[in-house]
Structure formats: structure tokens, C-alpha cells
Design a protein around this motif. Structure first.
Motif, short mmCIF file in Angstrom:
data_model
loop_
_atom_site.label_atom_id
_atom_site.label_comp_id
_atom_site.label_asym_id
_atom_site.label_seq_id
_atom_site.Cartn_x
_atom_site.Cartn_y
_atom_site.Cartn_z
N LYS A 165 3.93 5.73 -5.52
CA LYS A 165 3.97 5.79 -6.99
C LYS A 165 3.14 6.95 -7.52
N TYR A 166 2.06 7.29 -6.80
CA TYR A 166 1.18 8.38 -7.21
C TYR A 166 1.39 9.65 -6.39
N GLY A 167 2.51 9.74 -5.70
CA GLY A 167 2.88 10.97 -5.00
C GLY A 167 2.23 11.16 -3.64
N ILE A 168 1.75 10.07 -3.02
CA ILE A 168 1.10 10.16 -1.71
C ILE A 168 1.91 9.36 -0.70
N ASP A 169 2.24 9.97 0.42
CA ASP A 169 3.01 9.29 1.46
C ASP A 169 2.08 8.86 2.59
N ILE A 170 1.90 7.55 2.73
CA ILE A 170 1.07 7.03 3.82
C ILE A 170 1.93 6.29 4.85
N SER A 171 3.24 6.41 4.73
CA SER A 171 4.14 5.63 5.57
C SER A 171 4.10 5.99 7.05
N THR A 172 3.60 7.17 7.38
CA THR A 172 3.55 7.57 8.80
C THR A 172 2.22 7.19 9.47
N GLN A 173 1.28 6.67 8.71
CA GLN A 173 0.01 6.24 9.30
C GLN A 173 0.25 5.05 10.23
N LYS A 174 -0.58 4.95 11.24
CA LYS A 174 -0.53 3.82 12.16
C LYS A 174 -1.93 3.21 12.26
N ALA A 175 -2.00 1.90 12.15
CA ALA A 175 -3.28 1.20 12.21
C ALA A 175 -3.92 1.36 13.58
N ARG A 176 -5.25 1.42 13.57
CA ARG A 176 -6.01 1.47 14.81
C ARG A 176 -7.34 0.76 14.59
N LYS A 177 -7.98 0.42 15.68
CA LYS A 177 -9.28 -0.24 15.61
C LYS A 177 -10.39 0.81 15.67
N PHE A 178 -11.42 0.59 14.87
CA PHE A 178 -12.60 1.46 14.88
C PHE A 178 -13.24 1.42 16.26
N THR A 179 -13.64 2.59 16.76
CA THR A 179 -14.26 2.67 18.08
C THR A 179 -15.63 3.34 17.99
N ILE A 180 -16.43 3.13 19.00
CA ILE A 180 -17.77 3.73 19.05
C ILE A 180 -17.68 5.25 19.00
N SER A 181 -16.64 5.83 19.57
CA SER A 181 -16.51 7.30 19.54
C SER A 181 -16.32 7.84 18.13
N ASP A 182 -15.90 6.99 17.19
CA ASP A 182 -15.75 7.43 15.80
C ASP A 182 -17.09 7.90 15.21
N PHE A 183 -18.19 7.35 15.71
CA PHE A 183 -19.50 7.78 15.23
C PHE A 183 -19.75 9.25 15.54
N ASP A 184 -19.24 9.74 16.65
CA ASP A 184 -19.42 11.14 17.02
C ASP A 184 -18.35 12.04 16.39
N THR A 185 -17.19 11.48 16.10
CA THR A 185 -16.09 12.27 15.55
C THR A 185 -16.27 12.57 14.06
N PHE A 186 -16.82 11.62 13.31
CA PHE A 186 -16.86 11.74 11.86
C PHE A 186 -18.28 11.87 11.32
N ASP A 187 -18.43 12.69 10.27
CA ASP A 187 -19.72 12.88 9.60
C ASP A 187 -20.03 11.76 8.62
N PHE A 188 -18.99 11.18 8.04
CA PHE A 188 -19.12 10.11 7.05
C PHE A 188 -18.21 8.97 7.47
N SER A 211 0.84 -1.21 0.00
CA SER A 211 0.00 0.00 0.00
C SER A 211 0.87 1.24 0.00
N ILE A 212 1.90 1.23 0.82
CA ILE A 212 2.84 2.36 0.87
C ILE A 212 3.45 2.58 -0.51
N ALA A 213 3.86 1.51 -1.17
CA ALA A 213 4.52 1.62 -2.47
C ALA A 213 3.59 2.16 -3.56
N VAL A 214 2.36 1.65 -3.61
CA VAL A 214 1.46 2.13 -4.66
C VAL A 214 1.06 3.59 -4.41
N ALA A 215 0.88 3.96 -3.16
CA ALA A 215 0.57 5.36 -2.86
C ALA A 215 1.74 6.26 -3.26
#
Length: 146
Positions: free
Chosen positions: A52-75, A46-50
Motif C-alpha cells: 500500500k505504501y510502495g514497499i515490496d516485502i514479498s520476497t523476504q524469508k523468515a529466519r531465526k536470530f543467531t549469535i553471529s548476528d551480533f558480529d554482522t550488525f552494528d544495531f 504485512s505484505i499488503a500494508v507494505a
């Protein structure tokens, strides 16, 4: 952006959408329905293909979806029907459930097309997923910038 482990599809979707929106006005994040990769970088493919198109996702860290995400995000965009069911199972309020959408329904309304999980495939699967997500993120960016 939600997928299973938050190391393949959702990090790509997060990076792609972030690249299409002004960072000061939008919070874009990703998570997995499972937490076994929490704290890890996205899959190297995923890092490599991103990159390739000029997007750096290498600093992202995986996390588990939480119930609070429903209040944090509109979509809340999910990659497949399994993710959809898992996220909906956590929703306790109707307005939370209405936030959850299969991401490709933004391109193919009501068709419930899934973003395939490229994890067990080769590089070409990641390329295919990138292109799918890039196309749908164009639609999402236009939608939220209105």
C-alpha cells in the motif's frame, strides 16, 4: 530488526528502513527469536500494508536470530521487551549487548514503548504498526546517515 516469528513486525521494519537508505552502503535484515516460520514469506497482511505504501516485502524469508548476528550488525532493533530479553540472553559479550535496543526508544528515549504484535488482530493493527515503524525508521535513517 527482530520480532517473535519474523513474519509481521520485523519484515515491515526491514522493508521500511531499506526504502529509506542507499542499498549499496547498508545491510538491513530481519529475524525472529523463534524459528518456526523459517523460510516462509511475511504474513500476507504485512505484505499488503507494505505494498500500500510502495514497499515490496514479498520476497523476504523468515529466519531465526543467531549469535553471529551480533558480529554482522552494528544495531539490533527489537520490537518488544520479550524479544529484548531473548536476544540479550544470547549475547555473550558486553559490546554485543550494547547493540540491542527497543526500536521505539529511538523515538521515545528511555520509555521502553513496544511495537504491538498485530498477528492476532485485523488489518487495522498492521496499518498502526506500519505507521509506528515508518516514523521510527525515519529517525534511524537520519541517525545512520550522519
Amino acid at each position: 530488526m527482530v520480532c517473535l516469528g519474523n513474519i509481521c513486525r520485523s519484515p515491515l521494519a526491514e522493508g521500511i528502513l531499506k526504502s529509506k537508505l542507499p542499498q549499496t552502503n547498508f545491510l538491513v535484515d530481519s529475524a525472529g527469536t523463534g524459528g518456526w516460520h523459517a523460510g516462509e514469506q511475511p504474513d500476507k497482511r504485512s505484505i499488503a500494508v507494505a505494498k500500500k505504501y510502495g514497499i515490496d516485502i514479498s520476497t523476504q524469508k523468515a529466519r531465526k536470530f543467531t549469535i553471529s548476528d551480533f558480529d554482522t550488525f552494528d544495531f539490533i532493533y527489537v520490537m518488544d521487551k520479550s524479544n529484548y530479553a531473548d536476544v540479550l540472553a544470547l549475547a555473550k559479550k558486553d559490546h554485543h549487548k550494547k547493540k540491542v535496543t527497543l526500536i521505539l526508544n529511538e523515538l521515545y528515549s528511555g520509555k521502553n514503548v513496544e511495537v504491538p504484535d498485530p498477528y492476532y488482530g485485523g488489518e487495522d493493527g498492521f496499518e498502526h504498526v506500519y505507521k509506528m515503524l515508518d516514523a521510527v525508521c525515519d529517525v534511524i535513517a537520519k541517525k545512520v546517515l550522519r
